[in-house]
Design a protein around this motif. Structure first.
Motif, PDB file in Angstrom:
ATOM      1  N   ASP A 173       0.819  -1.212   0.000  1.00 52.87           N
ATOM      2  CA  ASP A 173       0.000   0.000   0.000  1.00 52.87           C
ATOM      3  C   ASP A 173       0.851   1.259   0.000  1.00 52.87           C
ATOM      4  OD1 ASP A 173      -2.373  -1.374  -0.129  1.00 52.87           O
ATOM      5  OD2 ASP A 173      -2.668  -1.442   2.047  1.00 52.87           O
ATOM      6  N   GLU A 174       1.939   1.232   0.756  1.00 59.89           N
ATOM      7  CA  GLU A 174       2.814   2.408   0.807  1.00 59.89           C
ATOM      8  C   GLU A 174       3.522   2.625  -0.523  1.00 59.89           C
ATOM      9  OE1 GLU A 174       5.555   2.298   4.026  1.00 59.89           O
ATOM     10  OE2 GLU A 174       4.013   1.940   5.563  1.00 59.89           O
ATOM     11  N   ILE A 175       4.015   1.549  -1.117  1.00 58.93           N
ATOM     12  CA  ILE A 175       4.744   1.677  -2.381  1.00 58.93           C
ATOM     13  C   ILE A 175       3.827   2.209  -3.481  1.00 58.93           C
ATOM     14  CG2 ILE A 175       5.978   0.417  -4.188  1.00 58.93           C
ATOM     15  CD1 ILE A 175       7.619   0.620  -1.672  1.00 58.93           C
ATOM     16  N   PHE A 176       2.582   1.720  -3.521  1.00 59.31           N
ATOM     17  CA  PHE A 176       1.675   2.121  -4.597  1.00 59.31           C
ATOM     18  C   PHE A 176       1.090   3.513  -4.388  1.00 59.31           C
ATOM     19  CE2 PHE A 176       1.764  -2.354  -5.735  1.00 59.31           C
ATOM     20  CZ  PHE A 176       1.677  -2.305  -7.117  1.00 59.31           C
ATOM     21  N   THR A 177       0.833   3.893  -3.167  1.00 60.13           N
ATOM     22  CA  THR A 177       0.178   5.185  -2.928  1.00 60.13           C
ATOM     23  C   THR A 177       1.156   6.320  -2.669  1.00 60.13           C
ATOM     24  OG1 THR A 177      -0.049   4.657  -0.570  1.00 60.13           O
ATOM     25  CG2 THR A 177      -1.897   4.099  -2.010  1.00 60.13           C
ATOM     26  N   ALA A 178       2.346   5.998  -2.125  1.00 63.06           N
ATOM     27  CA  ALA A 178       3.305   7.060  -1.811  1.00 63.06           C
ATOM     28  C   ALA A 178       4.731   6.588  -2.063  1.00 63.06           C
ATOM     29  CB  ALA A 178       3.146   7.499  -0.351  1.00 63.06           C
ATOM     30  N   PRO A 179       5.082   6.303  -3.331  1.00 64.86           N
ATOM     31  CA  PRO A 179       6.458   5.866  -3.616  1.00 64.86           C
ATOM     32  C   PRO A 179       7.458   6.961  -3.239  1.00 64.86           C
ATOM     33  CG  PRO A 179       5.276   6.378  -5.657  1.00 64.86           C
ATOM     34  CD  PRO A 179       4.264   6.409  -4.561  1.00 64.86           C
ATOM     35  N   ARG A 180       8.589   6.533  -2.665  1.00 58.09           N
ATOM     36  CA  ARG A 180       9.543   7.500  -2.131  1.00 58.09           C
ATOM     37  C   ARG A 180      10.608   7.916  -3.147  1.00 58.09           C
ATOM     38  NH1 ARG A 180       9.045   3.569   1.725  1.00 58.09           N
ATOM     39  NH2 ARG A 180      11.086   2.669   1.189  1.00 58.09           N
ATOM     40  N   THR A 181      10.964   7.034  -4.074  1.00 53.93           N
ATOM     41  CA  THR A 181      12.055   7.342  -4.993  1.00 53.93           C
ATOM     42  C   THR A 181      11.525   7.784  -6.354  1.00 53.93           C
ATOM     43  OG1 THR A 181      12.246   5.099  -5.895  1.00 53.93           O
ATOM     44  CG2 THR A 181      13.449   5.571  -3.852  1.00 53.93           C
ATOM     45  N   GLU A 182      12.363   8.537  -7.049  1.00 50.48           N
ATOM     46  CA  GLU A 182      11.972   9.054  -8.363  1.00 50.48           C
ATOM     47  C   GLU A 182      11.745   7.923  -9.356  1.00 50.48           C
ATOM     48  OE1 GLU A 182      13.798  12.027 -11.823  1.00 50.48           O
ATOM     49  OE2 GLU A 182      14.663  12.019  -9.805  1.00 50.48           O
ATOM     50  N   TYR A 183      12.586   6.876  -9.276  1.00 50.60           N
ATOM     51  CA  TYR A 183      12.446   5.765 -10.205  1.00 50.60           C
ATOM     52  C   TYR A 183      11.114   5.045 -10.006  1.00 50.60           C
ATOM     53  CZ  TYR A 183      13.107   1.249 -12.443  1.00 50.60           C
ATOM     54  OH  TYR A 183      12.933   0.132 -13.215  1.00 50.60           O
ATOM     55  N   THR A 184      10.739   4.791  -8.752  1.00 49.04           N
ATOM     56  CA  THR A 184       9.471   4.116  -8.482  1.00 49.04           C
ATOM     57  C   THR A 184       8.305   4.968  -8.958  1.00 49.04           C
ATOM     58  OG1 THR A 184      10.486   3.107  -6.536  1.00 49.04           O
ATOM     59  CG2 THR A 184       8.114   2.935  -6.724  1.00 49.04           C
ATOM     60  N   ARG A 185       8.402   6.274  -8.722  1.00 53.91           N
ATOM     61  CA  ARG A 185       7.327   7.162  -9.203  1.00 53.91           C
ATOM     62  C   ARG A 185       7.221   7.118 -10.719  1.00 53.91           C
ATOM     63  NH1 ARG A 185       9.155  10.464  -4.807  1.00 53.91           N
ATOM     64  NH2 ARG A 185      10.613  11.586  -6.146  1.00 53.91           N
ATOM     65  N   ALA A 186       8.380   7.065 -11.411  1.00 50.20           N
ATOM     66  CA  ALA A 186       8.360   6.976 -12.879  1.00 50.20           C
ATOM     67  C   ALA A 186       7.749   5.653 -13.330  1.00 50.20           C
ATOM     68  CB  ALA A 186       9.781   7.119 -13.421  1.00 50.20           C
ATOM     69  N   LEU A 187       8.064   4.575 -12.605  1.00 49.38           N
ATOM     70  CA  LEU A 187       7.512   3.256 -12.934  1.00 49.38           C
ATOM     71  C   LEU A 187       5.998   3.256 -12.785  1.00 49.38           C
ATOM     72  CD1 LEU A 187       8.914   0.521 -13.675  1.00 49.38           C
ATOM     73  CD2 LEU A 187       8.616  -0.134 -11.290  1.00 49.38           C
ATOM     74  N   MET A 188       5.514   3.819 -11.681  1.00 48.22           N
ATOM     75  CA  MET A 188       4.072   3.896 -11.444  1.00 48.22           C
ATOM     76  C   MET A 188       3.404   4.782 -12.487  1.00 48.22           C
ATOM     77  SD  MET A 188       3.583   2.003  -8.768  1.00 48.22           S
ATOM     78  CE  MET A 188       4.625   1.259  -7.506  1.00 48.22           C
ATOM     79  N   ALA A 189       4.045   5.923 -12.785  1.00 51.58           N
ATOM     80  CA  ALA A 189       3.447   6.857 -13.747  1.00 51.58           C
ATOM     81  C   ALA A 189       3.321   6.222 -15.121  1.00 51.58           C
ATOM     82  CB  ALA A 189       4.285   8.124 -13.831  1.00 51.58           C
ATOM     83  N   ALA A 190       4.347   5.446 -15.511  1.00 47.64           N
ATOM     84  CA  ALA A 190       4.293   4.789 -16.823  1.00 47.64           C
ATOM     85  C   ALA A 190       3.142   3.803 -16.886  1.00 47.64           C
ATOM     86  CB  ALA A 190       5.610   4.074 -17.101  1.00 47.64           C
ATOM     87  N   ALA A 191       2.921   3.076 -15.777  1.00 50.09           N
ATOM     88  CA  ALA A 191       1.840   2.088 -15.743  1.00 50.09           C
ATOM     89  C   ALA A 191       0.485   2.756 -15.692  1.00 50.09           C
ATOM     90  CB  ALA A 191       2.015   1.168 -14.539  1.00 50.09           C
ATOM     91  N   PHE A 192       0.350   3.760 -14.835  1.00 46.78           N
ATOM     92  CA  PHE A 192      -0.974   4.317 -14.598  1.00 46.78           C
ATOM     93  C   PHE A 192      -1.381   5.340 -15.637  1.00 46.78           C
ATOM     94  CE2 PHE A 192       0.183   3.350  -9.972  1.00 46.78           C
ATOM     95  CZ  PHE A 192      -0.124   2.021 -10.167  1.00 46.78           C
ATOM     96  N   GLU A 193      -0.398   5.927 -16.314  1.00 47.36           N
ATOM     97  CA  GLU A 193      -0.738   6.791 -17.437  1.00 47.36           C
ATOM     98  C   GLU A 193      -1.322   5.957 -18.561  1.00 47.36           C
ATOM     99  OE1 GLU A 193       1.394   9.714 -20.715  1.00 47.36           O
ATOM    100  OE2 GLU A 193       2.559   8.866 -19.068  1.00 47.36           O
ATOM    101  N   MET A 194      -0.774   4.747 -18.686  1.00 45.91           N
ATOM    102  CA  MET A 194      -1.234   3.840 -19.738  1.00 45.91           C
ATOM    103  C   MET A 194      -2.577   3.230 -19.374  1.00 45.91           C
ATOM    104  SD  MET A 194       0.903   0.656 -21.323  1.00 45.91           S
ATOM    105  CE  MET A 194       2.382   1.624 -21.188  1.00 45.91           C
ATOM    106  N   LYS A 195      -2.833   3.026 -18.070  1.00 46.17           N
ATOM    107  CA  LYS A 195      -4.003   2.271 -17.660  1.00 46.17           C
ATOM    108  C   LYS A 195      -4.773   2.978 -16.546  1.00 46.17           C
ATOM    109  CE  LYS A 195      -1.382  -1.962 -18.474  1.00 46.17           C
ATOM    110  NZ  LYS A 195      -0.888  -3.208 -17.900  1.00 46.17           N
ATOM    111  N   ALA A 196      -4.650   4.284 -16.465  1.00 43.80           N
ATOM    112  CA  ALA A 196      -5.242   4.982 -15.323  1.00 43.80           C
ATOM    113  C   ALA A 196      -6.741   4.767 -15.225  1.00 43.80           C
ATOM    114  CB  ALA A 196      -4.937   6.478 -15.427  1.00 43.80           C
ATOM    115  N   ASP A 197      -7.446   4.815 -16.352  1.00 39.48           N
ATOM    116  CA  ASP A 197      -8.897   4.670 -16.283  1.00 39.48           C
ATOM    117  C   ASP A 197      -9.303   3.237 -16.008  1.00 39.48           C
ATOM    118  OD1 ASP A 197      -7.884   3.919 -18.672  1.00 39.48           O
ATOM    119  OD2 ASP A 197      -9.322   4.999 -19.912  1.00 39.48           O
ATOM    120  N   GLU A 198      -8.380   2.273 -16.210  1.00 38.27           N
ATOM    121  CA  GLU A 198      -8.680   0.887 -15.852  1.00 38.27           C
ATOM    122  C   GLU A 198      -8.437   0.635 -14.364  1.00 38.27           C
ATOM    123  OE1 GLU A 198      -7.581  -2.383 -18.687  1.00 38.27           O
ATOM    124  OE2 GLU A 198      -6.210  -0.839 -19.346  1.00 38.27           O
TER     125      GLU A 198
END
Length: 542
Positions: free
Chosen positions: A511-536
């Motif tokens: 829950d912490e990693i997905f909702t409040a990632p601490r590092t820039e790389y993790t945030r970029a990883l999440m952004a790439a996934a959720f930008e592609m699938k945010a509405d899903e």
């Protein structure tokens, strides 16, 4: 409107001869205009790939037949075209990216030779110009690191890197039409975004059309102007992508759009027995050069990883292709030589000989990414699942073992009578269930799940996730779940470890990693996934 680039009408495909004839495609019609992206979606076995392979006459003829249909490229009929004409079109005018790169690439040829072959055959290029073009293509698909390894073989690259080599081969001659059969299945979310962006840019630059075959509805929504939905060999719905996704009319389309891994894993005991622990694990592969094979450097696939997994809990391992996820999983099972401390239920695995390790193999199992590649085609399902019983002398007589195999199949949702059939007789989802049954039959405590859902369509993904969660609750299993699909990791993992270039970038509760990632790389990883699938997914919003 101008004539379609590709126009398929009333296409039917059968395999075999009566009375055992199988009808794989039934009266399918679709078209693609120049520069347009059209998606063909549906579950495994729906006829998508068979329809695409028919365009380039890549089916196993004469076993495969076309009882009806027309396939016209720029007005030219291909069904009746001579093989020499089809060879001219393949790779030059119409190119194809296949789903499983490792089985599509020649294991005996270097990547330079395989990409160059397309240029030699169709462009008659010399070796110097061909090498320059190969280097240009590898840069184009984001494989700069491969420029120093042109003489390397496919198995020396990660799954995502292999897929990018395939894409480079397909784009070598700047085709009019690119048929992409699950082109991002083996890729992590950041590379998916790069490849899809690349394909879009190439379309704009070259005016290239694309037939996209995929089970990832997020990619369809992002990439395709029009979509055709296939079910049991027939196209059941078609139209502009936005309209089909917003207002599906066919019940099958509605089910397909609703199918995705949902929910969260049941909370596992935070203080349960420790199953696997690793401290400062390293897996370095030497790079040798010269006649004497002198070691000049190392590939640091896993570089100082520390982790732990308790009974009844799942540790999700995420990261880009080549980050060391699969190597880490194999190292924990002592399938890869590693340095560092690894203990299983308090026992130091590094101190054990291969003979001493064998009894522990019962309690440590693995499910591989590609179920078809990991199941022997020469063994029946019963032989495959029962192999572990024989090795570890479990079950006694053959009749007792057959009962155990039947119980394992039933536990993963398959008919026990299926144990007399062979892997090629099953769908991808069924084969993955067989692979899970093979791991479960020895009653393990720890299972490494290496991308177990990446090759499956969305509805089957959801079924496998539900199955794995149910088995974990029932048997208190500890999982190491390796995946590049953050949606699936979110549904499976209690804790998450993010890897990059062999090292831990971030780890902690899911829950912490997905909702409040601490590092820039993790945030970029999440952004790439959720930008592609945010509405899903809506993960960030939640």
């Amino acid at each position: 409107m101008s004539e379609p680039l590709l126009d398929v009408r009333d296409l039917s495909v059968t395999f075999g001869r009566p009375p055992r004839e199988v009808q794989a495609v039934r009266g399918a019609s679709f078209s693609i205009n120049p520069g347009e992206t059209v998606a063909l979606v549906g579950e495994s076995g729906s006829g998508k790939s068979v329809s695409a392979l028919s365009v380039l006459k890549l089916l196993p003829y004469p076993n495969a037949r076309h009882p009806s249909g027309s396939i016209r490229y720029r007005g030219e009929e291909l069904i009746e075209a001579h093989e020499s004409r089809i060879r001219e079109i393949r790779g030059n005018n119409i190119a194809m990216i296949f789903q499983e790169p490792l089985t599509s690439l020649n294991p005996l040829h270097s990547i330079e030779r395989q990409i160059s072959e397309v240029l030699f055959v169709h462009k008659r290029m010399g070796r110097r110009l061909a090498r320059e073009r190969v280097e240009e293509l590898l840069r184009l698909v984001g494989l700069e690191e491969a420029l120093k390894r042109l003489d390397a073989y496919p198995h020396e690259f990660s799954g995502g890197q292999q897929q990018r080599v395939m894409i480079a081969m397909a784009l070598a001659n700047e085709p009019d039409l690119l048929i992409a059969d699950e082109p991002t299945t083996a890729l992590d979310v950041t590379v998916q975004a790069q490849i899809l962006k690349l394909l879009k840019e190439l379309q704009a630059q070259l005016g290239m059309a694309m037939l996209l075959i995929t089970h990832d509805l997020g990619i369809v929504r992002r990439m395709a102007e029009r979509v055709y939905v296939m079910n049991q060999g027939a196209i059941v719905e078609s139209g502009p992508t936005a309209a089909v996704f917003a207002r599906p009319s066919n019940p099958y389309t509605k089910r397909l759009l609703a199918a995705e891994p949902r929910g969260r894993p049941q909370p596992g005991p935070a203080d349960g027995p420790m199953v696997i622990e690793a401290h400062d694990v390293k897996v370095w592969f030497p790079i040798k050069k010269g006649v004497l094979g002198r070691v000049v450097d190392h590939v640091k696939a896993v570089d100082g990883i520390t982790l732990s997994v308790r009974e009844g809990r799942t540790l999700g391992v995420v990261g880009e292709s080549g980050s060391g996820k699969s190597t880490l999983g194999r190292a924990l099972l002592r399938l890869e030589r590693a340095d560092g401390a690894i203990s299983f239920v308090g026992r130091d695995l590094q101190a054990l000989s291969p003979k001493e390790m064998r009894p522990l193999r019962r309690e440590m199992q693995i499910v591989f990414q590609d179920p078809f590649g990991s199941l022997s085609p020469r063994l029946s399902v019963g032989d495959i699942i029962g192999e572990g019983l024989k090795v570890h002398r479990v079950g006694g007589k053959p009749a007792e073992r057959r009962d155990l195999i039947g119980d394992a199949l039933e536990e993963v949702g398959l008919d026990p009578a299926m144990q007399d059939r062979y892997p090629h007789e099953f769908s991808g989802g069924q084969r993955q269930r067989i692979a899970i049954a093979r791991a479960l039959i020895l009653k393990p405590r720890f299972i490494v799940l290496d991308e177990p859902t990446s090759a499956l369509d969305v509805s089957v993904q959801a079924q496998i996730v539900d199955l794995l969660r149910g088995l974990q609750r029932k048997h208190d299993l500890a999982y190491l779940f390796i995946s590049h699909d953050l949606k699936v990791v979110r549904a499976m993992a209690h804790d998450v470890l993010v890897m990059r270039r062999g090292q831990v970038v971030e780890q902690g509760p899911a829950d912490e990693i997905f909702t409040a990632p601490r590092t820039e790389y993790t945030r970029a990883l999440m952004a790439a996934a959720f930008e592609m699938k945010a509405d899903e997914l809506g993960v960030v919003a939640r």
